[in-house]
Design an enzyme around this catalytic site. Structure first.
Site, PDB file in Angstrom:
ATOM      1  N   ASP A 279       0.817  -1.212   0.000  1.00 12.31           N
ATOM      2  CA  ASP A 279       0.000   0.000   0.000  1.00 12.31           C
ATOM      3  C   ASP A 279       0.856   1.269   0.000  1.00 12.31           C
ATOM      4  OD1 ASP A 279       0.818  -0.424   2.630  1.00 12.31           O
ATOM      5  OD2 ASP A 279      -1.108   0.136   3.522  1.00 12.31           O
TER       6      ASP A 279
ATOM      7  N   HIS B  45       7.693  -2.349  10.044  1.00 17.51           N
ATOM      8  CA  HIS B  45       6.903  -3.584   9.902  1.00 17.51           C
ATOM      9  C   HIS B  45       7.173  -4.339   8.594  1.00 17.51           C
ATOM     10  CE1 HIS B  45       4.375  -1.871  13.153  1.00 17.51           C
ATOM     11  NE2 HIS B  45       4.496  -0.744  12.479  1.00 17.51           N
TER      12      HIS B  45
HETATM   13  C1  BDR Z   1       1.155  -1.767   8.538  1.00 18.65           C
HETATM   14  O1  BDR Z   1       0.258  -0.696   8.222  1.00 18.65           O
HETATM   15  C2  BDR Z   1       0.876   0.231   7.358  1.00 18.65           C
HETATM   16  O2  BDR Z   1       0.772   1.494   7.905  1.00 18.65           O
HETATM   17  C3  BDR Z   1       2.340  -0.132   7.325  1.00 18.65           C
HETATM   18  O3  BDR Z   1       2.916   0.152   6.064  1.00 18.65           O
HETATM   19  C4  BDR Z   1       2.357  -1.601   7.632  1.00 18.65           C
HETATM   20  O4  BDR Z   1       2.195  -2.367   6.476  1.00 18.65           O
HETATM   21  C5  BDR Z   1       1.499  -1.722  10.010  1.00 18.65           C
HETATM   22  O5  BDR Z   1       0.361  -1.928  10.794  1.00 18.65           O
HETATM   23 CA    CA Z   2       2.331  -1.266   4.272  1.00 16.25          CA
END
Ligand code: BDR
Ligand code: CA
Length: 322
Positions: free
Chosen positions: A10, A240
């Site tokens: 995303d 993450h």
């Molecule tokens: C996830 O949500 C998005 O904001 C980050 O890119 C990651 O994939 C973390 O909760």
């Molecule tokens: Ca993400």
């Protein structure tokens, strides 16, 4: 042997770190990237991915714009601009136009690329992958390894009290993906793992020296990301999606990943968008209590629970020029 990989993303800041790593790790053959609405729209995510790939010297990787619409009803979430900027990259690429052009449609690109030897790492809401599973179940079943960043096995969330952002954006899609007919048990990298794989002051200091093209590109976005990205782990900061790509390629990175039944809470209410892991399963298996099997809606997944933080920091520092 290199491993063929598709990333579904995303378009956020930790996504950019993950994509840069996957595009430049000689063990990975990054064959395509598909985008999904989440941190930003699928269109803006594609722009960000193209800019990252071009800066990383990989303009050859095809990028396809996927879904913005959700598969089913989903909770109202606060936009992620306070973490990722309104452009998804810490307000560093507003107005920038990549040289390359994205394709339209994630499903046709996934259909073309999946060949029985190809894995998928999912870094955003699971809408595209749910559509793959529903529309092309035979292709979904041909995916070698699926790894997702999403959820929290121990409970708790970031976007909601009990909802991690990628799951909470489209719980119905997550439920379809959890129950789809994957060839191998997929691996869930939730907040249990990513909140334990963090960068500290010295890592950010190295990044700021901009010793590598990656550091030069990622320094400003990651500096923007850090204050809110570190909300639950401060002063250390998770990344993450980078941790999720490492979980795919580094066999020793995830130190504990039992196979356990997993389900998604898809009904409106306080737990909407949460992951539920049936930790009772091994104990019942030991005691022969088969009548206590998990209810409908659960499927066996590998659930990441432990992580080698030192390895995470070593890889990040390698990217930043240590
Ligand atoms: C996830 O949500 C998005 O904001 C980050 O890119 C990651 O994939 C973390 O909760
Ligand atoms: Ca993400």
């Amino acid at each position: 042997m290199t491993r063929r990989l598709i990333i579904d993303t995303d378009g956020g800041i930790d996504d950019a770190v993950a994509i840069w790593w996957a595009a430049s790790d000689p063990r990975i053959d990054l064959v395509g990237v598909t985008t999904v609405g989440g941190v930003v729209s699928a269109e803006d995510a594609a722009r960000n991915v193209l800019l990252v790939l071009e800066a990383a010297g990989r303009p050859d990787v095809p990028v396809a714009i996927g879904a913005n619409d959700r598969l089913g009803p989903s909770p109202e979430l606060r936009p992620a601009d306070f973490i990722h900027g309104s452009d998804g990259l810490g307000n560093t690429v507003r107005g920038r136009v990549p040289a390359g052009t994205p394709l339209h449609g994630a499903i046709p690109l996934l259909d073309r690329l999946i060949d029985g030897m190809t894995s998928i790492v999912s870094l955003g809401p699971l809408t595209n992958l749910a559509r793959l599973a529903l529309e092309l179940p035979r292709q979904a079943a041909a995916v070698d390894q699926l790894v997702i960043m999403g959820g929290a096995a121990a409970g708790g969330g970031n976007a909601l009290p009990d909802g991690e952002a990628n799951i909470a954006h489209d719980p119905s899609a997550a439920a379809v993906v959890v129950g789809a007919g994957w060839a191998n048990p997929p691996l869930m990298i939730g907040l249990d793992v990513t909140h334990a794989a963090t960068l500290d002051d010295s890592d950010f200091a190295l990044l700021a020296e901009k010793r590598t093209p990656a550091a030069a590109f990622l320094d400003a976005p990651l500096r923007f990301y850090r204050p809110f990205g570190a909300t639950f782990t401060a002063p250390a900061c998770p990344c993450h999606d980078f941790a999720t790509v490492l979980a795919f390629i580094e066999s020793s990175f995830v130190t504990d990943a039992p196979i356990l039944p997993l389900a998604i809470a898809t009904a409106p209410g306080p737990a909407w968008g949460s992951t539920i892991v049936d930790f009772r399963a091994p104990a019942f298996a030991r005691s022969g209590g088969s009548e206590q099997a998990s209810p409908d809606g659960f499927a066996d997944w590998r659930i990441g629970l432990g992580v080698d933080r030192a390895l995470f920091r070593r890889r990040a520092r390698q990217l930043f020029g240590d």
